[in-house]
Motif scaffolding. Structure first.
Motif, PDB file in Angstrom:
ATOM      1  N   MET A  21      10.965  -6.612   1.850  1.00  0.00           N
ATOM      2  CA  MET A  21       9.939  -5.981   1.113  1.00  0.00           C
ATOM      3  C   MET A  21      10.314  -5.547  -0.442  1.00  0.00           C
ATOM      4  SD  MET A  21       6.832  -5.914   1.803  1.00  0.00           S
ATOM      5  CE  MET A  21       5.999  -5.451   0.418  1.00  0.00           C
ATOM      6  N   LYS A  22      11.418  -4.792  -0.383  1.00  0.00           N
ATOM      7  CA  LYS A  22      11.924  -4.158  -1.397  1.00  0.00           C
ATOM      8  C   LYS A  22      11.913  -5.123  -2.716  1.00  0.00           C
ATOM      9  CE  LYS A  22      15.420  -0.587  -0.899  1.00  0.00           C
ATOM     10  NZ  LYS A  22      16.955  -0.373  -0.755  1.00  0.00           N
ATOM     11  N   GLU A  23      12.538  -6.432  -2.163  1.00  0.00           N
ATOM     12  CA  GLU A  23      12.496  -7.389  -3.167  1.00  0.00           C
ATOM     13  C   GLU A  23      11.403  -8.011  -3.788  1.00  0.00           C
ATOM     14  OE1 GLU A  23      14.286 -10.914  -1.995  1.00  0.00           O
ATOM     15  OE2 GLU A  23      14.482 -12.024  -4.013  1.00  0.00           O
ATOM     16  N   LEU A  24      10.246  -7.968  -3.064  1.00  0.00           N
ATOM     17  CA  LEU A  24       8.903  -8.329  -3.309  1.00  0.00           C
ATOM     18  C   LEU A  24       8.348  -7.440  -4.139  1.00  0.00           C
ATOM     19  CD1 LEU A  24       6.651 -10.395  -3.201  1.00  0.00           C
ATOM     20  CD2 LEU A  24       5.864  -8.978  -1.106  1.00  0.00           C
ATOM     21  N   ALA A  25       8.473  -6.147  -3.854  1.00  0.00           N
ATOM     22  CA  ALA A  25       7.951  -5.124  -4.821  1.00  0.00           C
ATOM     23  C   ALA A  25       8.555  -5.062  -6.204  1.00  0.00           C
ATOM     24  CB  ALA A  25       8.052  -3.849  -4.209  1.00  0.00           C
ATOM     25  N   ALA A  26       9.979  -5.199  -6.051  1.00  0.00           N
ATOM     26  CA  ALA A  26      10.677  -5.289  -7.324  1.00  0.00           C
ATOM     27  C   ALA A  26      10.317  -6.292  -8.060  1.00  0.00           C
ATOM     28  CB  ALA A  26      12.149  -5.357  -7.401  1.00  0.00           C
ATOM     29  N   ARG A  27       9.973  -7.445  -7.685  1.00  0.00           N
ATOM     30  CA  ARG A  27       9.641  -8.755  -8.481  1.00  0.00           C
ATOM     31  C   ARG A  27       8.097  -8.482  -8.943  1.00  0.00           C
ATOM     32  NH1 ARG A  27      12.119 -13.704  -7.455  1.00  0.00           N
ATOM     33  NH2 ARG A  27      14.046 -13.521  -6.848  1.00  0.00           N
ATOM     34  N   LEU A  28       7.465  -7.783  -8.260  1.00  0.00           N
ATOM     35  CA  LEU A  28       5.900  -7.630  -8.482  1.00  0.00           C
ATOM     36  C   LEU A  28       5.983  -6.732  -9.611  1.00  0.00           C
ATOM     37  CD1 LEU A  28       3.153  -8.372  -7.744  1.00  0.00           C
ATOM     38  CD2 LEU A  28       3.157  -6.569  -6.128  1.00  0.00           C
ATOM     39  N   ARG A  29       6.669  -5.572  -9.692  1.00  0.00           N
ATOM     40  CA  ARG A  29       6.894  -4.255 -10.657  1.00  0.00           C
ATOM     41  C   ARG A  29       7.477  -5.164 -11.858  1.00  0.00           C
ATOM     42  NH1 ARG A  29       9.724  -1.187  -7.657  1.00  0.00           N
ATOM     43  NH2 ARG A  29       8.552   0.260  -6.284  1.00  0.00           N
ATOM     44  N   ALA A  30       8.553  -5.877 -11.683  1.00  0.00           N
ATOM     45  CA  ALA A  30       9.096  -6.670 -13.016  1.00  0.00           C
ATOM     46  C   ALA A  30       7.965  -7.490 -13.611  1.00  0.00           C
ATOM     47  CB  ALA A  30      10.238  -7.607 -12.581  1.00  0.00           C
ATOM     48  N   LEU A  31       7.095  -8.117 -13.033  1.00  0.00           N
ATOM     49  CA  LEU A  31       6.082  -8.816 -13.564  1.00  0.00           C
ATOM     50  C   LEU A  31       4.979  -8.030 -14.106  1.00  0.00           C
ATOM     51  CD1 LEU A  31       5.288 -11.643 -10.856  1.00  0.00           C
ATOM     52  CD2 LEU A  31       6.519 -11.893 -13.200  1.00  0.00           C
ATOM     53  N   LEU A  32       4.683  -7.057 -13.403  1.00  0.00           N
ATOM     54  CA  LEU A  32       3.539  -5.891 -14.033  1.00  0.00           C
ATOM     55  C   LEU A  32       4.218  -5.220 -15.301  1.00  0.00           C
ATOM     56  CD1 LEU A  32       2.072  -4.683 -10.610  1.00  0.00           C
ATOM     57  CD2 LEU A  32       1.043  -6.116 -12.563  1.00  0.00           C
ATOM     58  N   ARG A  33       5.452  -5.128 -15.492  1.00  0.00           N
ATOM     59  CA  ARG A  33       6.034  -4.720 -16.389  1.00  0.00           C
ATOM     60  C   ARG A  33       6.204  -5.329 -18.081  1.00  0.00           C
ATOM     61  NH1 ARG A  33      10.979  -3.302 -13.453  1.00  0.00           N
ATOM     62  NH2 ARG A  33      10.530  -1.335 -12.401  1.00  0.00           N
ATOM     63  N   ARG A  34       5.677  -6.483 -17.787  1.00  0.00           N
ATOM     64  CA  ARG A  34       5.500  -7.194 -18.973  1.00  0.00           C
ATOM     65  C   ARG A  34       4.481  -6.340 -20.006  1.00  0.00           C
ATOM     66  NH1 ARG A  34       5.071 -13.494 -17.106  1.00  0.00           N
ATOM     67  NH2 ARG A  34       7.319 -13.562 -16.146  1.00  0.00           N
ATOM     68  N   PRO A  35       4.711  -6.991 -21.254  1.00  0.00           N
ATOM     69  CA  PRO A  35       4.048  -6.029 -22.133  1.00  0.00           C
ATOM     70  C   PRO A  35       2.283  -6.372 -22.093  1.00  0.00           C
ATOM     71  CG  PRO A  35       5.867  -7.160 -23.397  1.00  0.00           C
ATOM     72  CD  PRO A  35       5.979  -7.581 -22.004  1.00  0.00           C
ATOM     73  N   GLY A  36       1.435  -5.464 -22.048  1.00  0.00           N
ATOM     74  CA  GLY A  36       0.164  -5.796 -22.115  1.00  0.00           C
ATOM     75  C   GLY A  36      -0.385  -5.712 -20.580  1.00  0.00           C
ATOM     76  N   LEU A  37       0.642  -5.673 -19.593  1.00  0.00           N
ATOM     77  CA  LEU A  37       0.190  -5.766 -18.162  1.00  0.00           C
ATOM     78  C   LEU A  37       0.329  -4.192 -17.506  1.00  0.00           C
ATOM     79  CD1 LEU A  37       1.815  -9.007 -16.817  1.00  0.00           C
ATOM     80  CD2 LEU A  37      -0.439  -8.506 -17.649  1.00  0.00           C
ATOM     81  N   ALA A  38      -0.429  -4.272 -16.429  1.00  0.00           N
ATOM     82  CA  ALA A  38      -0.476  -2.940 -15.847  1.00  0.00           C
ATOM     83  C   ALA A  38       0.595  -1.857 -15.807  1.00  0.00           C
ATOM     84  CB  ALA A  38      -1.075  -3.231 -14.167  1.00  0.00           C
TER      85      ALA A  38
ATOM     86  N   VAL B 165       0.714  -1.411   0.070  1.00  0.00           N
ATOM     87  CA  VAL B 165      -0.142   0.098   0.156  1.00  0.00           C
ATOM     88  C   VAL B 165       0.750   1.215  -0.106  1.00  0.00           C
ATOM     89  CG1 VAL B 165      -1.632   1.402   1.388  1.00  0.00           C
ATOM     90  CG2 VAL B 165      -2.137  -1.350   0.895  1.00  0.00           C
ATOM     91  N   GLY B 166       1.934   1.223   0.825  1.00  0.00           N
ATOM     92  CA  GLY B 166       2.867   2.255   0.769  1.00  0.00           C
ATOM     93  C   GLY B 166       3.313   2.626  -0.519  1.00  0.00           C
ATOM     94  N   LEU B 167       3.594   1.573  -1.399  1.00  0.00           N
ATOM     95  CA  LEU B 167       4.113   1.713  -2.563  1.00  0.00           C
ATOM     96  C   LEU B 167       3.205   1.886  -3.945  1.00  0.00           C
ATOM     97  CD1 LEU B 167       6.745  -1.302  -2.390  1.00  0.00           C
ATOM     98  CD2 LEU B 167       7.178   1.377  -2.626  1.00  0.00           C
ATOM     99  N   GLY B 168       2.058   2.249  -3.208  1.00  0.00           N
ATOM    100  CA  GLY B 168       0.870   2.722  -4.145  1.00  0.00           C
ATOM    101  C   GLY B 168      -0.101   1.516  -4.857  1.00  0.00           C
ATOM    102  N   PHE B 169      -0.020   0.273  -4.388  1.00  0.00           N
ATOM    103  CA  PHE B 169      -0.671  -0.652  -4.781  1.00  0.00           C
ATOM    104  C   PHE B 169      -1.928  -0.898  -3.987  1.00  0.00           C
ATOM    105  CE2 PHE B 169       3.594  -2.188  -5.977  1.00  0.00           C
ATOM    106  CZ  PHE B 169       3.421  -2.498  -7.362  1.00  0.00           C
TER     107      PHE B 169
END
Lengths: 465, 225
Positions: free
Chosen positions: B105-122, B21-25
């Motif tokens: 937490m940083k790592e989780l967020a980074a992995r999540l962002r990397a997934l969401l950066r995939r073409p067609g995703l959020a 939530v702190g990172l805007g999710f």
């Protein structure tokens, strides 16, 4: 107690038994012959004395006469015959004889028979066996003596010993040796499976505690021992299994609370406190991970069926650790070999080993420098850092579990011990040396790829991506 | 962006929720597979974070069910197991990535962002690392909202690096993505391109830097503290 040789014991025991047995057998045979001989002789002389007594007659003038049948008289008078006789009167005076002297008349205690031995030549080879018979002919008392000349028993036994040595003895000794040889062969054959089992037992360790000693070819006498060892192994394996499960579970269970702790540290307001706590939590996490890794490595089988190019593997593993290096302002570089270096290994184990060495190097290389990896066709992977290096006296020790040169460095003290174990399991090795220009040089040596089927050009992994 | 978090450990769930939530999710948290799947069916999530150790069902089963529902949302798996077999079965069952406990937490967020950066995703449409942004459709790069011109190949390389921010991008991947199968690539063209890109990022004041790991690949790092 000094261990003894079964073969030696059997040899000694059998030799002694054989010697005693042959002595007894020969002794008994000899005595038996002697006894039979003596009994026969006695019977013969006694019978002849009686026969002679039967031919004694007396007339009315009290004169005794002896009418031996001609053959008998001839037999007694032949000088080559061993038999001789004499008839004496009550005073011991000769009345008749066969022409040869006989022994003096033995003293009769009571009864009318007397058997005697007489040695005419003292210790010489002759001995005389005789029978004296007191007989009443008419009113006169007469003595009939019949003797047989024989060999002195001392001489007889000497010749028996001679015969024993010359004729029977060597056969007996040959037989003894053949028997010994056969016995030793049998014993060796019988204990051969035990040697095989021993070799197998030597190979049993924590990583292959599932091996059991075969019981199908074991001698019945040894079977209880082998079965007992097997059931002891069962119990030990069970214990090992429990311990491993405990290790794995304990480390496993610690992970969720550690996650919570780490997440809570991340939300702390004071960045300095948070950073210190984070270091501690990360340290703890690393120990937990290493413990889990150890628990998993305990069960690492020694059958490696993955064929890996060390260049690609090193790039993958270094790549996964690159963020860690960059986060602490350090770098990693990889110098690939000209040709692919193919080894048969377990990627999981390789990753654990090389990863630990690289992490160690990242920790020790100063900020602004790079950890250098080099793949050689030895085949080996070298990991070089620019840190202080490892003093010569510590080089062997750093691979021992929980040994740490610098306690403040933050390592779990397990990493290099794990590396050592893995490399041994992979039939390779790891050692540390001084890098040219200072710093530590870790060398992970892999077994020669001789056992690896050579890949055709097309199948070969690319040397560079 | 809404994230579905299925995690039974309440304190861990709280921490993750707070962190994200702190990172805007936006995060919806459920402690059981049943509740989580119900929520998943009634709402479109951008990503799912799934703990494999759940009280009511086997995590891998839940993973398979989520994947079979034909959602495009990436699934990030949390696991306390890091054995090679766990990883393979997890990825086989349809996880897009996995994070082994304990994690920062940083790592989780980074992995999540990397997934969401995939073409067609959020996050696939606009890639951002620090103050650097890349509009993947218009190919427009901007720093602090100001557009900067980059060549086609530079943008291509930057996109790849930004999608994998904080992770190694092997040189081979850059070659494939920039030159495809064409054989007449000079051996150091990637090096030349990257060093030009690095210079330009420095000159325009981008809050990120490209690290070269000789023999391994390149890594774009967010330098914002």
């Amino acid at each position: 107690m000094k261990p003894y040789s079964l073969t030696r014991r059997i040899t000694i025991g059998l030799t002694a038994t054989m010697l005693i047995a042959s002595l007894c057998a020969f002794g008994w045979l000899y005595l038996k012959t002697e006894w039979t001989d003596a009994a026969l002789r006695k019977q013969t002389v006694l019978d002849q004395a009686r026969v002679i007594a039967g031919y004694l007659t007396i007339d009315d003038k009290n004169l005794v006469s002896l009418h031996l049948p001609p053959q008998l008289a001839e037999a007694y008078s032949n000088p080559e015959s061993p038999y001789r006789y004499a008839v004496r009167d009550a005073d011991g005076q000769y009345l008749f004889d066969g022409g040869m002297a006989v022994a003096p008349l033995p003293a009769f205690a009571n009864g009318h028979l007397k058997l005697y031995e007489y040695d005419p030549d003292g210790p010489g080879p002759l001995l005389v066996f005789g029978a004296a018979l007191r007989t009443e002919v008419g009113r006169r008392t007469l003595f009939v003596q019949v003797e047989q000349q024989a060999h002195d028993p001392a001489y007889i036994s000497k010749s028996v010993v001679d015969e024993f040595i010359v004729d029977g003895g060597w056969l007996e000794i040959l037989f003894l040796f053949v028997l010994l040889g056969v016995s030793i062969w049998i014993v060796k054959r019988a204990i051969a499976p035990i040697k095989k089992i021993s070799t197998l037992a030597e190979s049993i360790g924590p990583t292959n505690a599932n091996i059991r000693l075969p019981v199908d070819k074991v001698p019945l006498e040894i079977l209880p021992l082998v079965s007992a060892v097997n059931s002891a192994l069962d119990r030990l394996e069970q214990g090992l299994q429990h311990q491993r499960e405990f290790n794995a579970n304990a480390a496993h269970q610690l992970r969720t609370p550690l996650s919570v702790l780490m997440a809570n540290v991340d939300t702390l307001k004071e960045p300095e406190v948070a950073s210190r706590l984070r270091t501690d939590v990360e340290h703890m996490s690393r120990i937990v991970s290493q413990l889990l890794l150890i628990a998993r490595l305990e069960t690492l089988t020694t059958n490696f069926d993955e064929i890996v190019d060390l260049n690609n593997a090193a790039a993958d593993i270094a790549g996964s650790l690159a963020p860690l290096a960059i986060a602490s302002a350090k770098g990693i570089e990889l110098i690939r070999s000209d040709e692919p270096v193919v080894v048969r290994t377990s990627t999981f184990a390789l990753k654990a080993a090389l990863g630990n060495v690289i992490e160690n190097a990242i920790r020790h290389t100063p900020e602004g420098t790079s950890v250098r990896l080099r793949v050689t066709d030895r085949p080996s992977i070298e990991v070089i850092d620019h840190g202080p290096g490892v003093p010569v006296e510590h080089r062997a020790k750093i691979f021992e579990r929980f040994w740490r040169g610098d306690r403040s460095a933050g390592g779990a003290g397990l990493g290099l011990a794990i590396v050592d174990r893995i490399m041994k399991a992979l039939q390779g090795s790891v050692f540390v040396d001084e890098a040219p220009g200072g710093g530590a040089l870790f060398v992970l040596i892999f077994p020669l790829a001789a056992a690896v089927p050579s890949l055709s050009k097309q199948e070969r992994p690319l040397a560079a991506e | 962006m809404r994230i579905l978090l299925i995690e039974d450990h309440s304190r861990l769930a709280n921490s993750i929720t707070k962190g994200l939530v702190g990172l805007g999710f936006g995060v919806d948290t459920f402690p059981t597979a049943g509740d989580g799947l119900d929520a998943f069916k009634s709402m479109a999530y951008d990503a799912i974070i799934l703990d494999l150790g759940l009280p009511d069902r086997d995590g891998l089963d839940v993973l398979r069910e989520l994947r079979e529902s034909d959602t495009s949302a990436p699934i990030l798996v949390l696991t306390a197991r890091d054995g090679i077999d766990d990883r393979v079965s997890g990825l086989d069952a349809g996880a897009d990535d996995y994070v082994v406990k304990p994690f920062a937490m940083k790592e989780l967020a980074a992995r999540l962002r990397a997934l969401l950066r995939r073409p067609g995703l959020a996050l696939g449409g606009v890639l951002s690392v620090g103050n650097l942004q890349l509009q993947t459709f218009s190919r427009q790069v901007s720093v602090n909202g100001e557009n900067v011109h980059f060549s086609v190949r530079e943008v291509e390389a930057l996109e790849l690096l930004m999608r994998h921010e904080g992770q190694i991008v092997p040189k081979g991947s850059l070659e494939d993505s920039l030159y495809g199968l064409s054989k007449n690539v000079s051996p150091n063209s990637i090096e030349v391109l990257i060093s030009r890109l690095r210079r330009r990022l420095g000159s325009i004041g981008a809050g990120c830097s490209i690290h070269t790991l000789y023999g391994i690949g390149y890594l774009l790092k967010d330098d914002t503290p």
